[in-house]
Design a protein around this motif. Structure first.
Motif, short mmCIF file in Angstrom:
data_model
loop_
_atom_site.label_atom_id
_atom_site.label_comp_id
_atom_site.label_asym_id
_atom_site.label_seq_id
_atom_site.Cartn_x
_atom_site.Cartn_y
_atom_site.Cartn_z
N SER A 45 7.30 107.52 18.80
CA SER A 45 6.15 106.67 19.05
C SER A 45 5.96 105.71 17.88
O SER A 45 6.18 106.08 16.74
N ASP A 63 1.48 102.76 12.86
CA ASP A 63 1.64 104.22 12.94
C ASP A 63 3.00 104.54 13.53
O ASP A 63 3.40 103.98 14.55
N LEU A 65 5.65 107.81 14.58
CA LEU A 65 5.82 109.24 14.85
C LEU A 65 7.31 109.48 15.04
O LEU A 65 7.95 108.84 15.88
N ARG A 67 10.65 112.38 15.43
CA ARG A 67 11.01 113.75 15.83
C ARG A 67 12.10 114.26 14.89
O ARG A 67 13.17 113.69 14.79
N TYR A 102 3.72 116.32 3.85
CA TYR A 102 3.71 117.19 5.03
C TYR A 102 4.00 118.61 4.55
O TYR A 102 4.66 118.81 3.54
N GLN A 112 7.44 117.03 14.98
CA GLN A 112 7.12 115.62 14.78
C GLN A 112 6.35 115.42 13.49
O GLN A 112 5.55 116.25 13.09
N ARG A 114 4.18 112.27 11.30
CA ARG A 114 3.54 110.96 11.43
C ARG A 114 3.39 110.31 10.06
O ARG A 114 3.11 110.98 9.07
N SER A 116 1.67 106.49 8.40
CA SER A 116 0.86 105.32 8.73
C SER A 116 0.75 104.40 7.53
O SER A 116 0.87 104.85 6.39
N THR A 183 2.42 99.21 21.73
CA THR A 183 3.07 100.52 21.65
C THR A 183 4.55 100.39 21.96
O THR A 183 5.00 99.41 22.56
#
Length: 194
Positions: A45, A63, A65, A67, A102, A112, A114, A116, A183
């Motif tokens: 994403s 943003d 995202l 995997r 993280y 996943q 993320r 930003s 998106t």
């Protein structure tokens, strides 16, 4: 007759030894390739949210995202570490996020992460025509194509730096009648270790 049997038996022993050496070399090559071949990451994403837009300037939030595949955490990415990303427009760096911590990766499970970043009018304006071209893409084409790069903490044995990934371009499409939210459109882009 007994003399014929001995050389045949020796021949079988030699063939067996050669076979074992060849098989051992193949296993070593496979293990070496698995250690040096860093698995790819997918962008699942990407969002680009515009806060302010004029003919020549804009500010936005970006943003991303990704995997992380199941075979990555146990040998490559640390289960606790940092992720950082850069956003490009036609090879011009718009913004690089701060390092974002993280701490919740798990062994053997695709997960996943993320990241930003805020893009200011100043960031866009640095590129001169770059900002105008992005705005033109938004207003006329209703879509923008961005490149990105990822930096993740490297947990391979003996390594102390980061894993760097370059990602395929991502096409972002704006919602109908809106110039505020774009998106990811199409297949998930792949990020390859460099």
């Amino acid at each position: 007759m007994g003399g014929d049997t001995l050389p045949c038996g020796c021949h079988m022993v030699v063939v067996g030894c050669v076979y074992m050496v060849v098989v051992g070399c193949v296993y070593i090559l496979i293990a070496t390739n698995q250690e040096t071949s860093v698995p790819n990451i997918e962008i699942t994403s990407m969002d680009f949210t515009v806060h302010n837009i004029t003919q020549t300037r804009l500010s936005a939030n970006w943003d991303l995202l990704i995997r992380v595949p199941s075979d990555l955490p146990n040998a490559y990415i640390c289960l606790q570490g940092d992720i950082q990303a850069s956003l490009f427009y036609k090879n011009f760096t718009l913004v690089t996020s701060s390092g974002q911590r993280y701490n919740d990766l798990r062994y053997g499970s695709p997960q996943q992460l993320r990241v930003s970043a805020a893009i200011s009018e100043k960031d866009i304006d640095i590129g001169g025509l770059t900002g105008e071209n992005i705005i033109k893409d938004i207003k006329e084409k209703r879509k923008v194509k961005f490149g990105s790069q990822l930096f993740l903490t490297d947990c391979r044995k003996g390594m102390t730096g980061v894993l760097s990934y370059v990602c395929d371009d991502t096409t972002l499409r704006f919602e109908p009648d809106l110039e505020t939210k774009a998106t990811k459109f199409g297949n998930n882009p792949t990020c390859t270790n460099i």
